[in-house]
Motif scaffolding. Structure first.
Motif, PDB file in Angstrom:
ATOM      1  N   SER A   1     -26.661 -15.827 -14.754  1.00 49.84           N
ATOM      2  CA  SER A   1     -28.114 -15.822 -14.523  1.00 49.84           C
ATOM      3  C   SER A   1     -28.481 -15.090 -13.240  1.00 49.84           C
ATOM      4  O   SER A   1     -29.622 -14.692 -13.051  1.00 49.84           O
ATOM      5  N   ILE A   2     -27.494 -14.894 -12.333  1.00 51.96           N
ATOM      6  CA  ILE A   2     -27.809 -14.109 -11.128  1.00 51.96           C
ATOM      7  C   ILE A   2     -27.172 -12.706 -11.207  1.00 51.96           C
ATOM      8  O   ILE A   2     -27.012 -12.025 -10.204  1.00 51.96           O
ATOM      9  N   GLY A   3     -26.804 -12.309 -12.438  1.00 48.31           N
ATOM     10  CA  GLY A   3     -26.400 -10.911 -12.652  1.00 48.31           C
ATOM     11  C   GLY A   3     -24.916 -10.626 -12.505  1.00 48.31           C
ATOM     12  O   GLY A   3     -24.515  -9.475 -12.360  1.00 48.31           O
ATOM     13  N   ILE A   4     -24.085 -11.674 -12.524  1.00 45.53           N
ATOM     14  CA  ILE A   4     -22.638 -11.463 -12.415  1.00 45.53           C
ATOM     15  C   ILE A   4     -22.049 -11.483 -13.835  1.00 45.53           C
ATOM     16  O   ILE A   4     -22.314 -12.418 -14.595  1.00 45.53           O
ATOM     17  N   SER A   5     -21.244 -10.455 -14.191  1.00 49.03           N
ATOM     18  CA  SER A   5     -20.685 -10.471 -15.545  1.00 49.03           C
ATOM     19  C   SER A   5     -19.431 -11.337 -15.537  1.00 49.03           C
ATOM     20  O   SER A   5     -18.524 -11.162 -14.719  1.00 49.03           O
TER      21      SER A   5
ATOM     22  N   SER B   1     -21.879 -12.250  -5.635  1.00 45.75           N
ATOM     23  CA  SER B   1     -22.997 -11.288  -5.494  1.00 45.75           C
ATOM     24  C   SER B   1     -22.589 -10.160  -4.564  1.00 45.75           C
ATOM     25  O   SER B   1     -22.832  -8.983  -4.843  1.00 45.75           O
ATOM     26  N   SER B   2     -21.953 -10.511  -3.438  1.00 46.77           N
ATOM     27  CA  SER B   2     -21.589  -9.442  -2.504  1.00 46.77           C
ATOM     28  C   SER B   2     -20.450  -8.588  -3.084  1.00 46.77           C
ATOM     29  O   SER B   2     -20.421  -7.379  -2.888  1.00 46.77           O
ATOM     30  N   ARG B   3     -19.537  -9.208  -3.853  1.00 42.26           N
ATOM     31  CA  ARG B   3     -18.459  -8.421  -4.488  1.00 42.26           C
ATOM     32  C   ARG B   3     -19.048  -7.455  -5.520  1.00 42.26           C
ATOM     33  O   ARG B   3     -18.611  -6.339  -5.668  1.00 42.26           O
TER      34      ARG B   3
ATOM     35  N   ALA C   1     -20.512  -1.896  -7.181  1.00 44.14           N
ATOM     36  CA  ALA C   1     -21.514  -0.895  -7.571  1.00 44.14           C
ATOM     37  C   ALA C   1     -21.447   0.294  -6.608  1.00 44.14           C
ATOM     38  O   ALA C   1     -21.519   1.453  -7.035  1.00 44.14           O
ATOM     39  N   LEU C   2     -21.264   0.025  -5.320  1.00 43.12           N
ATOM     40  CA  LEU C   2     -21.175   1.117  -4.329  1.00 43.12           C
ATOM     41  C   LEU C   2     -19.936   1.974  -4.583  1.00 43.12           C
ATOM     42  O   LEU C   2     -19.990   3.198  -4.574  1.00 43.12           O
TER      43      LEU C   2
END
Ligand code: HAM
Length: 451
Positions: free
Chosen positions: A374-378, A439-441, A446-447
């Motif tokens: 729900s917070i965008g982590i697959s 989230s930070s990982r 993405a970077l």
């Protein structure tokens, strides 16, 4: 499989509404010339589509989606009654109201139908549209030729400037460049309604001299659509027409100048091309520029894509005369080349695989999976009650970047073990820190992918 359809319909006016005698052997297959795309296939499709959309964004083209079927007249008038597409290949049917409808064999005619219907010409000097979607042609299936296939394409409607022709070609070239696809660009001018009658006359006179030796197909075309004789795949036809007059010698001043300016723009951009005076495309709407991208990595169906200018089509479909130029390409053929080139499609596993070691921790992994997603982590996890070893193997197979492990001890201390599968390191993370941690990982991943 349904049998006896033909027999049941014998003598019944088309379309046959007699329910077929159904004899099922429960062995249904996709229809000949069509293909299922499974998740392992669609990953490549999505990647190709994202490259196309990126380029469209850069060139500021907007997506258009039209229905997959149209009134048959849109294609008959648009593409031309004498073409193979309209004459032999369309999926045309009468609906229950008696209207003749056709599954779209291409998109240029529908796009122009929509352009006229929505008065898009009044919205600006130029309408730049692109599309991606399924098309339908009842051709003999073979490598690179399907009955349902997919095209991406773009149409630049509103100007006769050679800049538009060159831009359309550059957009196609840019998509192929980004995917590492080698191509040969063939280009010609097929003239306009002013130069064509004179050329047609000269060509028909030439063809008259070799008529009896031509293939039956070319003999027919010599009457109905003589320029297509030059396009014949028959070796003997090609030999017989080797010295046929070519349209480039018959161009009016205006067509010649348009062609020269288009080529000069391509020269300026360093794009290699071959002027092919025999290039005639299989659709009747073309005027002036006609071009094709061919690949030596394909078999006999070597056309990656093709297009050209069609300044008469808007008028022909009932709109105010408006010049336009466009291009379309087959996605299946593009993917065939990528496969042959062993193109490295970006693959990405889940960011984290959750491993539960006992009943309570398995229940917890499901709750946690839903929260992280729900917070965008697959997230991936086990649904089959497998052993820890089997779960670890699955995480590896899926190329999960992290594995989170919880057992009795972790549940008691509210601390999960998180393993970084790439670095081979492991650390203990408090349950309430997990959302921030992943989230930070995810941001760092993405970077990394951007670079
Ligand atoms: P087209 O040459 O008929 O042009 O089709 C474009 C491309 O679609 C072909 O070069 C090929 O890659 C792919 N294609 C065509 N038929 C099949 C098939 N049966 N199976 C697999 N791929 C196929 C047009 O459709 C024009 N509307 C192009 C255009 C756009 N001209 C101006 N604007």
């Amino acid at each position: 499989m349904i049998r006896d359809v033909g027999k049941a319909c014998r003598g019944v006016p088309f379309p046959c509404m007699v329910p077929p005698k159904r004899v099922f052997d429960m062995n249904y297959k996709s229809v000949k010339g069509t293909k299922d795309l499974l998740p392992q296939d669609t990953a490549a499709w999505l990647h190709v589509e994202s490259v196309i959309r990126e380029v469209m964004e850069l060139y500021r083209y907007g997506e258009i989606r039209t229905p997959v079927f149209e009134d048959t007249a849109v294609f008959a008038r648009g593409i031309g009654e004498e073409t193979d597409i309209v004459g032999k290949e369309m999926y045309t049917f009468l609906d229950k109201g008696g209207s003749s409808l056709t599954l779209r064999p291409e998109m240029t005619a529908p796009v122009i139908r929509a352009f006229i219907q929505h008065s898009m010409g009044e919205q600006g000097v130029l309408n730049k549209l692109y599309y991606i979607g399924p098309m339908f042609r009842q051709e003999r299936p073979q490598a690179g030729r399907f009955r349902q296939f997919h095209q991406f394409g773009f149409e630049c409607i509103g100007q006769q400037s050679p800049t538009c022709d060159a831009e359309i070609i550059m957009m196609a070239a840019e998509i192929y460049r980004r995917l590492g696809i080698q191509f040969t660009l063939k280009i010609n001018s097929v003239g306009d309604p002013v130069c064509r009658p004179k050329y047609r006359e000269a060509l028909q006179e030439f063809l008259g001299g070799v008529h009896d030796q031509l293939s039956p197909e070319s003999q027919r075309r010599a009457e109905t659509n003589p320029m297509r004789v030059l396009d014949s795949k028959n070796e003997n036809d090609r030999k017989l027409t080797a010295d046929a007059p070519v349209i480039l010698d018959y161009l009016t001043e205006e067509c010649r100048s348009h062609f020269d300016q288009t080529l000069a723009l391509l020269d300026g951009l360093g794009v290699a091309y071959e002027v092919d005076p025999r290039l005639v495309r299989g659709l009747d709407y073309y005027t002036m520029t006609a071009f094709e991208f061919v690949s030596t990595d394909l078999g006999s169906q070597d056309a990656l894509g093709g297009g050209g200018r069609y300044d008469g089509l808007v008028d022909q479909l009932g709109g105010k005369a408006t010049p336009a130029v466009g291009f379309a390409a087959g996605i299946e053929r593009l993917l065939m080349v990528l496969e042959k080139n062993e193109y490295a499609f970006p693959t990405r596993g889940p960011l984290v695989y959750l491993v539960g070691m006992h009943d309570e921790s398995r229940a917890w992994t499901f709750q946690q999976a839903v929260r992280l997603r729900s917070i965008g982590i697959s997230v991936e996890m086990d649904y089959a009650g497998r052993s820890v070893k089997a779960q670890m193997r699955e995480a590896n197979r899926l190329q999960s970047r992290y594995v989170l492990i919880v057992g009795e001890e972790e549940m008691a201390t509210s601390q999960a073990q998180v393993k970084d599968m790439r670095e081979g390191t492991q650390e203990s993370i408090a349950f309430e820190q997990l959302a921030d941690y992943f989230s930070s990982r995810r941001q760092s991943q993405a970077l990394e992918e951007q670079h």
